[in-house]
Design a protein around this motif. Structure first.
Motif, PDB file in Angstrom:
ATOM      1  N   LYS A  14       0.844  -1.190   0.000  1.00  0.00           N
ATOM      2  CA  LYS A  14       0.000   0.000   0.000  1.00  0.00           C
ATOM      3  C   LYS A  14       0.879   1.239   0.000  1.00  0.00           C
ATOM      4  O   LYS A  14       1.942   1.236   0.611  1.00  0.00           O
ATOM      5  CB  LYS A  14      -0.824   0.016   1.298  1.00  0.00           C
ATOM      6  N   PRO A  15       0.397   2.327  -0.617  1.00  0.00           N
ATOM      7  CA  PRO A  15       1.195   3.563  -0.599  1.00  0.00           C
ATOM      8  C   PRO A  15       1.431   4.031   0.839  1.00  0.00           C
ATOM      9  O   PRO A  15       0.544   3.908   1.699  1.00  0.00           O
ATOM     10  CB  PRO A  15       0.321   4.576  -1.354  1.00  0.00           C
ATOM     11  N   LEU A  16       2.622   4.575   1.068  1.00  0.00           N
ATOM     12  CA  LEU A  16       2.992   5.015   2.418  1.00  0.00           C
ATOM     13  C   LEU A  16       2.004   6.046   2.971  1.00  0.00           C
ATOM     14  O   LEU A  16       1.728   6.068   4.165  1.00  0.00           O
ATOM     15  CB  LEU A  16       4.401   5.607   2.396  1.00  0.00           C
TER      16      LEU A  16
ATOM     17  N   LEU B 224      13.543  -1.012   1.775  1.00  0.00           N
ATOM     18  CA  LEU B 224      14.515  -0.145   2.460  1.00  0.00           C
ATOM     19  C   LEU B 224      13.969   1.284   2.533  1.00  0.00           C
ATOM     20  O   LEU B 224      14.026   1.933   3.583  1.00  0.00           O
ATOM     21  CB  LEU B 224      15.865  -0.167   1.725  1.00  0.00           C
ATOM     22  N   ARG B 225      13.422   1.743   1.418  1.00  0.00           N
ATOM     23  CA  ARG B 225      12.848   3.089   1.358  1.00  0.00           C
ATOM     24  C   ARG B 225      11.666   3.199   2.326  1.00  0.00           C
ATOM     25  O   ARG B 225      11.522   4.189   3.053  1.00  0.00           O
ATOM     26  CB  ARG B 225      12.391   3.367  -0.083  1.00  0.00           C
ATOM     27  N   ARG B 226      10.833   2.168   2.355  1.00  0.00           N
ATOM     28  CA  ARG B 226       9.663   2.182   3.234  1.00  0.00           C
ATOM     29  C   ARG B 226      10.081   2.141   4.700  1.00  0.00           C
ATOM     30  O   ARG B 226       9.532   2.853   5.548  1.00  0.00           O
ATOM     31  CB  ARG B 226       8.737   1.006   2.902  1.00  0.00           C
ATOM     32  N   THR B 227      11.080   1.311   5.016  1.00  0.00           N
ATOM     33  CA  THR B 227      11.586   1.223   6.396  1.00  0.00           C
ATOM     34  C   THR B 227      12.025   2.605   6.874  1.00  0.00           C
ATOM     35  O   THR B 227      11.673   3.042   7.977  1.00  0.00           O
ATOM     36  CB  THR B 227      12.754   0.219   6.469  1.00  0.00           C
ATOM     37  N   ALA B 228      12.776   3.308   6.009  1.00  0.00           N
ATOM     38  CA  ALA B 228      13.262   4.648   6.359  1.00  0.00           C
ATOM     39  C   ALA B 228      12.093   5.603   6.580  1.00  0.00           C
ATOM     40  O   ALA B 228      12.137   6.449   7.475  1.00  0.00           O
ATOM     41  CB  ALA B 228      14.195   5.169   5.270  1.00  0.00           C
ATOM     42  N   ALA B 229      11.027   5.470   5.780  1.00  0.00           N
ATOM     43  CA  ALA B 229       9.876   6.366   5.906  1.00  0.00           C
ATOM     44  C   ALA B 229       9.173   6.212   7.257  1.00  0.00           C
ATOM     45  O   ALA B 229       8.535   7.147   7.740  1.00  0.00           O
ATOM     46  CB  ALA B 229       8.887   6.107   4.764  1.00  0.00           C
ATOM     47  N   PHE B 230       9.288   5.030   7.860  1.00  0.00           N
ATOM     48  CA  PHE B 230       8.707   4.814   9.193  1.00  0.00           C
ATOM     49  C   PHE B 230       9.659   5.296  10.302  1.00  0.00           C
ATOM     50  O   PHE B 230       9.324   5.210  11.479  1.00  0.00           O
ATOM     51  CB  PHE B 230       8.404   3.324   9.414  1.00  0.00           C
ATOM     52  N   GLY B 231      10.849   5.728   9.921  1.00  0.00           N
ATOM     53  CA  GLY B 231      11.830   6.151  10.918  1.00  0.00           C
ATOM     54  C   GLY B 231      12.596   4.986  11.509  1.00  0.00           C
ATOM     55  O   GLY B 231      13.364   5.147  12.463  1.00  0.00           O
TER      56      GLY B 231
END
Ligand code: FE
Ligand code: FE
Ligand code: ZN
Length: 296
Positions: free
Chosen positions: A47-49, A101-108
């Motif tokens: 799903k989109p962030l 990896l990008r999604r993980t970073a977006a969650f902090g």
């Protein structure tokens, strides 16, 4: 103090609250760490962030003084990052991990746990080389500072990464070793043949072969099967072949103090057991027949 123990469980991320719900779930168990998937574990659809209430979840974490360094993301486990002879699948695998990896970073969050994959008859040596090459491709294109924690595996089917030596080889062959660490799963190493009851020797061997500096996450699970069974079936704390004493010693080990310990034990009667398991490990006290109330 025992209260400082960095421990939690995997949590869900479901509609309508998504990440806010994940954070609330973790807190409801008394967690000081947690792990989640950014979508279904068994596929790479994401799903989109923007739909996942990340800001709301992070705001609650901040309000509660919860350190985001203790939050772990698990990559979907269906992908085989050691894939070599299926170039048609390789592109999707690489894209999926870069996206995670990008999604993980977006969650902090700072850690992405990854199963090293399967050799599918190719042999572990070839698969280890393929994995290191694929990790190079991924990390050369990635702009985050998220670390990939390679999980130690039970040796079910043709899984690779079933001994510390092989995990070390993966790290040595990769050109971005600073981006790599390890997730030690107690059920998996027990099923792979390690003696988890001998906690100090196990950690000493990990340190000698890989280095404890690489250890980023510990998965604390009991095992339904005997040592060396290569089955990978998790059991509730104290009800399996590893037992409470060893798992408690690992959870409270001074060498692992700063590392998030994550429970991935099974639900009982569709109820999460984590409040009780976390409390027992934190108190260092097993409650006889604690599962009974879930079975009633
Ligand atoms: Fe895993
Ligand atoms: Fe695990
Ligand atoms: Zn497992």
């Amino acid at each position: 103090m025992a209260k400082d123990l960095l421990i939690g469980s995997h949590v869900g991320m479901n509609a309508p609250d998504y990440y806010l719900g994940s954070v609330k779930e973790a807190m409801s168990y008394g967690s000081t760490a947690f792990m989640f998937y950014t979508g279904a574990p068994q596929n790479s659809y994401r799903k989109p962030l923007g739909d996942l209430k990340i800001e709301e979840g992070r705001a609650l974490l901040k309000e509660q003084g919860f350190d985001e360094n203790h939050i772990v993301v698990h990559a979907p486990y269906i992908i085989n990052p050691a894939n070599k002879n299926r170039p048609d699948l390789l592109e999707l695998t690489i894209k999926t991990i870069i996206n995670e990896l990008r999604r993980t970073a977006a969650f902090g969050a700072k850690i992405l746990v990854l199963h090293p994959g399967n050799h599918l008859g190719l042999g572990a040596e070839e698969a280890i080389k393929a994995l290191a090459e694929n990790l190079d491709t991924i990390l050369s294109q990635d702009g985050t500072d998220v670390k990939i924690a390679i999980e130690t595996m039970a040796g079910k089917g043709s899984e690779i990464g079933t001994c510390f030596e092989d995990v070390r080889k993966i790290i040595d062959l990769c050109h971005y070793p600073d981006r790599l660490g390890v997730c030690l799963d107690t059920c998996h190493v027990h099923d792979a043949g390690y003696d988890v009851n001998n906690v100090d020797d196990l950690l000493a061997e990990f340190d000698r072969i890989i280095s404890l500096k690489r250890l980023l996450v510990v998965h604390v699970n009991d095992s339904k099967n005997i040592r060396g069974a290569h089955k990978d079936r998790h059991e509730n704390i104290g009800y399996g072949e590893i037992g409470f004493e060893a798992l408690c010693k690992i959870a409270n080990h001074p060498l692992l103090r700063d590392i998030p310990k994550i429970l991935e034990t099974p639900y009982i009667n569709e109820k999460a057991p984590y409040s009780d398991e976390i409390r027992m490990l934190r108190d260092e006290k097993f409650i006889d027949n604690w599962k009974d109330k879930y079975l009633a």
